[in-house]
Write a protein that holds these residues in place. Structure first.
Motif, short mmCIF file in Angstrom:
data_model
loop_
_atom_site.label_atom_id
_atom_site.label_comp_id
_atom_site.label_asym_id
_atom_site.label_seq_id
_atom_site.Cartn_x
_atom_site.Cartn_y
_atom_site.Cartn_z
N SER A 38 -52.65 16.90 -64.95
CA SER A 38 -52.53 18.32 -65.44
C SER A 38 -53.19 18.11 -66.97
CB SER A 38 -51.05 19.01 -65.65
OG SER A 38 -50.64 19.18 -64.68
N PHE A 170 -55.10 21.72 -60.53
CA PHE A 170 -55.06 23.17 -60.75
C PHE A 170 -56.31 23.90 -60.15
CE2 PHE A 170 -55.31 26.35 -64.76
CZ PHE A 170 -54.07 26.92 -64.04
N ARG A 184 -50.19 29.09 -62.07
CA ARG A 184 -49.74 28.04 -63.09
C ARG A 184 -49.01 27.17 -62.35
NH1 ARG A 184 -50.51 29.70 -68.49
NH2 ARG A 184 -50.03 27.45 -68.78
N GLY A 185 -48.94 26.02 -63.02
CA GLY A 185 -48.30 24.68 -62.54
C GLY A 185 -49.03 24.38 -61.41
N GLY A 186 -50.01 24.44 -60.83
CA GLY A 186 -50.69 24.31 -59.47
C GLY A 186 -51.29 23.08 -59.52
N SER A 187 -51.05 22.18 -60.55
CA SER A 187 -51.45 20.72 -60.22
C SER A 187 -50.61 20.02 -59.10
CB SER A 187 -51.53 19.85 -61.59
OG SER A 187 -52.31 20.49 -62.58
N ASP A 188 -49.56 20.58 -59.27
CA ASP A 188 -48.54 19.95 -58.25
C ASP A 188 -49.07 20.00 -57.02
OD1 ASP A 188 -46.53 19.17 -59.91
OD2 ASP A 188 -45.42 21.35 -59.88
#
Ligand code: ASP
Length: 439
Positions: A38, A170, A184-188
């Motif tokens: 991230s 991301f 948002r938080g999309g690196s997961d």
């Protein structure tokens, strides 16, 4: 040999010292071969995440035609990281080029994605690993949905013969060749995609907590840690507001049965939480795995005699809300009654009144009532379907706390029971359920 994909979140990338620890974590296990990062997150509570600095850059660019000033904050974050890591890496020319492209592209997604891009470039340098740009391997369709087939193919081609690689999380590339970000938080999600593409044995998701807790620690003091949780349970809990992991990040790995382990960068020795298919799952003696909830729902209660025998009644009601573009969360029903449970913000701006009017015309109910300020609380666990007395225990705990239950919905999978209570009873109810099952 087993292969692990490791995703490191923003707090694990916050500064050079933390990144040095990450480097040790990766180098301590030869199976940790594909790393997804991230953008640097907050170093202290008042700090600003790099991604937020970048969204501010985009705003400035729109307003003033330049983001030079705003970009200087991003610049110094990355310069410091390179300095703290003691790297011989010409970050300034990468930053100059990035700033130039941001001003040229004028795209919010492109600008926001640069935190991950710059961070991955630095981490690749620190690890002496190959940098693989996600815009070359993660693709979106023309309807903006993730294109799994071509992405998996491109990723596995890109890693072939590579021992250690770093991907920025991301973002990917859309059908027009432009950088596009996940939510948002999309690196997961990026981590899960890479794990799926390389057919990883494990997807490690490194954060700043030692896994999932059985409920919100702001409500219950030091709740129990969840050691194992199934994909399904996690889906239920994250949908209801428990957020350690982006809710969409389960899908790519779930179909391939790749387990996810949540780990803590700051306490790497902690076991964390293992998320896995039900088949590999052994609930550790407890019927309930976790409790989560959300406030601010509206219930539209509809009653009509002989509703059960009126063909198409429910579908007429649902057509009204669908035509208004309103998602319905739950539809508890009785013989002559049904309710629609809807997030209150979906009914703002006159929509509630319009929906009521249209339902009246469509089905001519005997009674229609609106109950506002409702909180939903989900109690989730595979153990619940096989153990006798679970619901008795749940409702006894709630009754003992003198809380009035406004709505009950047991999912057909029998792994969750959702209760609706007044917003003001939300915290009290979570505490009561937690104490009932875990104390
Ligand atoms: N940096 C992005 C965000 O702040 C994506 C992520 O951290 O996963 O939302």
């Amino acid at each position: 040999m087993a292969v692990k994909v490791c995703k490191f979140g923003g707090t694990s990338m916050a500064d050079g010292n933390v990144i040095s620890n990450v480097k040790k974590i990766i180098e301590s296990d030869a199976e940790r071969r594909f790393i997804v990062v991230s953008a640097p997150g907050k170093r202290y509570s008042q700090d600003v995440k790099v991604t937020d600095l970048l969204y501010a850059c985009h705003q400035k660019l729109l307003e003033d035609g330049t983001c030079k000033q705003a970009f200087s904050a991003v610049r110094s974050r990355f310069q410091n990281i390179v300095k703290e890591l003691n790297l011989d890496f010409d970050i300034n020319s990468v930053l100059d080029e990035t700033e130039r492209r941001i001003e040229q592209e004028k795209s919010e997604d492109f600008t926001a994605s640069r935190g991950e891009y710059l961070c991955a470039r630095i981490v690749a340098e620190a690890l002496n690993a190959q940098f693989i740009d996600s815009e070359d391997v993660i693709f979106f369709d023309s309807d903006c949905s993730f294109d799994d087939k071509s992405s998996y193919k491109a990723i596995s081609a890109a890693v072939s013969g590579v021992k250690l690689a770093v991907f920025p999380g991301f973002y990917g590339k859309d059908a027009n060749g432009k950088v596009k970000t996940f939510s948002r938080g999309g690196s997961d999600i990026s981590g899960a995609i890479v794990a799926r593409a390389v057919n990883a044995t494990l997807y490690e998701n490194w954060t700043d907590v030692s896994g999932f807790l059985a409920c919100d620690p702001r409500i219950v003091d030091s709740p129990k840690n969840i050691k194992t949780i199934s994909y399904r349970e996690l889906r239920e809990l994250s949908y209801m507001g428990a957020n350690v992991l982006h809710a969409d990040s389960i899908f790519p790995v779930r179909t391939a049965n790749i387990p996810i382990r949540i780990k803590n960068t700051f306490r790497p020795e902690d076991e964390g939480t293992l998320i896995c298919p039900v088949s590999r799952y052994s609930p550790a003696g407890s019927t309930v795995t976790g409790i989560a909830g959300k406030k601010n729902f509206t219930v539209i209660f509809i009653e009509k005699s002989l509703m059960n025998s009126e063909v198409g009644f429910i579908s007429k009601v649902l057509d009204v809300v669908a035509e208004e573009g309103i998602p319905v969360e739950h539809i508890p029903s009785g013989i002559d009654t049904m309710s629609l449970v809807i997030a209150s913000d979906q009914l703002e701006g006159g929509k509630l009144e319009r929906v009521l009017e249209r339902i009246k015309i469509a089905v001519e109910p005997d009674i229609m009532r609106v109950i506002e300020n409702i909180a939903l609380i989900a109690t989730v666990g595979h153990g619940m379907s096989s153990s006798v007395g679970t619901s008795a225990k749940l409702f006894n705990s709630i009754a003992a706390a003198e809380i009035n239950v406004k709505m009950i919905d047991q999912g057909s999978s029998e792994i969750n029971i959702i209760v609706g209570v007044k917003n003001c009873d939300y915290e009290k109810c979570i505490k009561a359920i937690y104490n009932g099952f875990f104390k």
